[in-house]
Scaffold this motif. Structure first.
Motif, PDB file in Angstrom:
ATOM      1  N   LYS A   5      -0.803  -5.331   0.887  1.00  0.00           N
ATOM      2  CA  LYS A   5      -1.675  -4.316   0.902  1.00  0.00           C
ATOM      3  C   LYS A   5      -1.527  -3.584   1.956  1.00  0.00           C
ATOM      4  O   LYS A   5      -1.544  -2.174   1.672  1.00  0.00           O
ATOM      5  N   ALA A   6      -1.550  -4.205   3.105  1.00  0.00           N
ATOM      6  CA  ALA A   6      -1.238  -3.398   4.401  1.00  0.00           C
ATOM      7  C   ALA A   6       0.272  -2.444   4.391  1.00  0.00           C
ATOM      8  O   ALA A   6      -0.226  -1.046   4.658  1.00  0.00           O
ATOM      9  N   LEU A   7       1.143  -2.964   3.921  1.00  0.00           N
ATOM     10  CA  LEU A   7       2.416  -2.283   3.764  1.00  0.00           C
ATOM     11  C   LEU A   7       2.269  -0.986   2.588  1.00  0.00           C
ATOM     12  O   LEU A   7       2.852   0.048   3.215  1.00  0.00           O
ATOM     13  N   ARG A   8       1.609  -1.466   1.633  1.00  0.00           N
ATOM     14  CA  ARG A   8       1.563  -0.242   0.697  1.00  0.00           C
ATOM     15  C   ARG A   8       0.547   0.805   1.169  1.00  0.00           C
ATOM     16  O   ARG A   8       0.894   2.035   0.791  1.00  0.00           O
ATOM     17  N   GLU A   9      -0.407   0.452   1.778  1.00  0.00           N
ATOM     18  CA  GLU A   9      -1.169   1.703   2.343  1.00  0.00           C
ATOM     19  C   GLU A   9      -0.372   2.575   3.161  1.00  0.00           C
ATOM     20  O   GLU A   9      -0.375   3.632   3.296  1.00  0.00           O
ATOM     21  N   ASP A  10       0.432   2.154   3.919  1.00  0.00           N
ATOM     22  CA  ASP A  10       1.318   2.782   5.045  1.00  0.00           C
ATOM     23  C   ASP A  10       2.482   3.553   4.368  1.00  0.00           C
ATOM     24  O   ASP A  10       2.759   4.737   4.494  1.00  0.00           O
ATOM     25  N   HIS A  11       2.841   2.817   2.995  1.00  0.00           N
ATOM     26  CA  HIS A  11       3.906   3.425   2.207  1.00  0.00           C
ATOM     27  C   HIS A  11       3.362   4.769   1.569  1.00  0.00           C
ATOM     28  O   HIS A  11       3.940   5.753   1.270  1.00  0.00           O
ATOM     29  N   ASP A  12       2.290   4.645   1.296  1.00  0.00           N
ATOM     30  CA  ASP A  12       1.243   5.696   0.482  1.00  0.00           C
ATOM     31  C   ASP A  12       1.366   6.910   1.388  1.00  0.00           C
ATOM     32  O   ASP A  12       1.434   8.066   1.162  1.00  0.00           O
ATOM     33  N   LYS A 129       0.455 -14.684   4.560  1.00  0.00           N
ATOM     34  CA  LYS A 129       0.260 -13.206   3.961  1.00  0.00           C
ATOM     35  C   LYS A 129      -0.727 -12.722   4.994  1.00  0.00           C
ATOM     36  O   LYS A 129      -0.652 -11.419   5.241  1.00  0.00           O
ATOM     37  N   GLU A 130      -1.901 -13.322   5.328  1.00  0.00           N
ATOM     38  CA  GLU A 130      -3.095 -12.803   5.744  1.00  0.00           C
ATOM     39  C   GLU A 130      -2.712 -12.813   7.381  1.00  0.00           C
ATOM     40  O   GLU A 130      -3.099 -11.499   8.156  1.00  0.00           O
ATOM     41  N   SER A 131      -2.086 -13.726   8.100  1.00  0.00           N
ATOM     42  CA  SER A 131      -1.773 -13.757   9.566  1.00  0.00           C
ATOM     43  C   SER A 131      -0.778 -12.405   9.791  1.00  0.00           C
ATOM     44  O   SER A 131      -0.876 -12.017  10.796  1.00  0.00           O
ATOM     45  N   LEU A 132       0.184 -12.459   8.941  1.00  0.00           N
ATOM     46  CA  LEU A 132       1.313 -11.321   9.163  1.00  0.00           C
ATOM     47  C   LEU A 132       0.569 -10.041   8.817  1.00  0.00           C
ATOM     48  O   LEU A 132       0.825  -9.051   9.758  1.00  0.00           O
ATOM     49  N   SER A 133      -0.282  -9.715   7.839  1.00  0.00           N
ATOM     50  CA  SER A 133      -1.113  -8.546   7.778  1.00  0.00           C
ATOM     51  C   SER A 133      -2.072  -8.411   8.961  1.00  0.00           C
ATOM     52  O   SER A 133      -1.753  -7.153   9.534  1.00  0.00           O
ATOM     53  N   LYS A 134      -2.469  -9.074   9.668  1.00  0.00           N
ATOM     54  CA  LYS A 134      -3.273  -8.802  10.918  1.00  0.00           C
ATOM     55  C   LYS A 134      -2.478  -8.446  11.920  1.00  0.00           C
ATOM     56  O   LYS A 134      -2.549  -7.485  12.686  1.00  0.00           O
ATOM     57  N   ALA A 135      -1.144  -9.214  12.140  1.00  0.00           N
ATOM     58  CA  ALA A 135      -0.480  -8.864  13.198  1.00  0.00           C
ATOM     59  C   ALA A 135       0.075  -7.480  13.036  1.00  0.00           C
ATOM     60  O   ALA A 135       0.352  -6.736  13.897  1.00  0.00           O
ATOM     61  N   TYR A 136       0.455  -7.199  11.747  1.00  0.00           N
ATOM     62  CA  TYR A 136       1.060  -5.843  11.445  1.00  0.00           C
ATOM     63  C   TYR A 136      -0.042  -4.970  11.787  1.00  0.00           C
ATOM     64  O   TYR A 136       0.512  -3.776  12.484  1.00  0.00           O
ATOM     65  N   GLN A 137      -1.289  -4.833  11.114  1.00  0.00           N
ATOM     66  CA  GLN A 137      -2.045  -4.027  11.531  1.00  0.00           C
ATOM     67  C   GLN A 137      -2.399  -3.894  13.182  1.00  0.00           C
ATOM     68  O   GLN A 137      -2.697  -2.423  13.616  1.00  0.00           O
TER      69      GLN A 137
END
Length: 143
Positions: A5-12, A129-137
Motif C-alpha cells: 500500500k505504501a509503495l502504491r501511494e507513491d506510485h500514484d 510487510k508491516e515493518s518494511l512499510s514503517k521503515a519505508y515511510q
C-alpha cells in the motif's frame, strides 16, 4: 499499512507528476518545478524501495530475479533523468525524453504492482510487510 500500500501511494504520485510533466511545453517555471519534484520523488522512492522492498526480496530464490530486475530498471530511469537534466528545457528533444521517461517509469510501476507484489506477497510474512512499510515511510519522511 503494509509495504504494498505504501509503495502504491507513491506510485500514484509519480504517475500524476509524469502526466503533468509531459503536458508542459517550453522552458517554463512550471516545467522546471514539475521536473524538480519528479526527480526528487523518483530518486527518494528508488532509494527507499531498494532498501526496504528489494533488499529483503533478494534473499529469497523466488524473488531474487525480480528484485534485481527492478533495481536495474531504477538505473535505466536514473539515466533518463540525467539525460533530461542535460537537455535544454525548450528543446523538442526534452519532451521526447520526458515521454520516454514516463513510459519507462509506468512500465516499471505496472510490472511491480502486477507481478512483483504478487510473488513478494507469498515470500514476506505479515509482520515483515508491516515493518518494511514503517521503515519505508520513515525513510521517505526524512527526505
Amino acid at each position: 499499512m503494509d509495504i504494498f500500500k505504501a509503495l502504491r501511494e507513491d506510485h500514484d504520485k509519480q504517475r500524476d507528476l509524469l502526466k503533468q510533466l509531459v503536458s508542459t511545453s517550453g522552458d517554463t517555471k512550471k516545467r522546471q518545478q514539475l521536473f524538480k519534484n519528479l526527480r526528487t520523488a523518483l530518486e527518494t522512492h528508488a532509494d527507499a524501495e531498494e532498501r526496504y522492498f528489494y533488499k529483503p526480496l533478494i534473499d529469497s530464490d523466488k524473488t531474487q530475479e525480480k528484485a534485481r530486475h527492478g533495481i536495474a530498471e531504477h538505473h535505466e530511469i536514473d539515466e533518463l533523468i540525467t539525460e533530461l537534466d542535460q537537455t535544454d528545457f525548450s528543446s523538442p528533444a526534452w519532451l521526447r525524453i520526458a515521454k520516454n521517461l514516463k513510459e519507462r517509469v509506468e512500465h516499471h510501476l505496472d510490472e511491480e504492482e502486477h507481478q512483483v507484489f504478487q510473488i513478494a506477497g507469498k515470500v514476506l510474512s505479515t509482520s515483515q510487510k508491516e515493518s518494511l512499510s514503517k521503515a519505508y515511510q520513515d525513510h521517505m519522511n526524512t527526505k
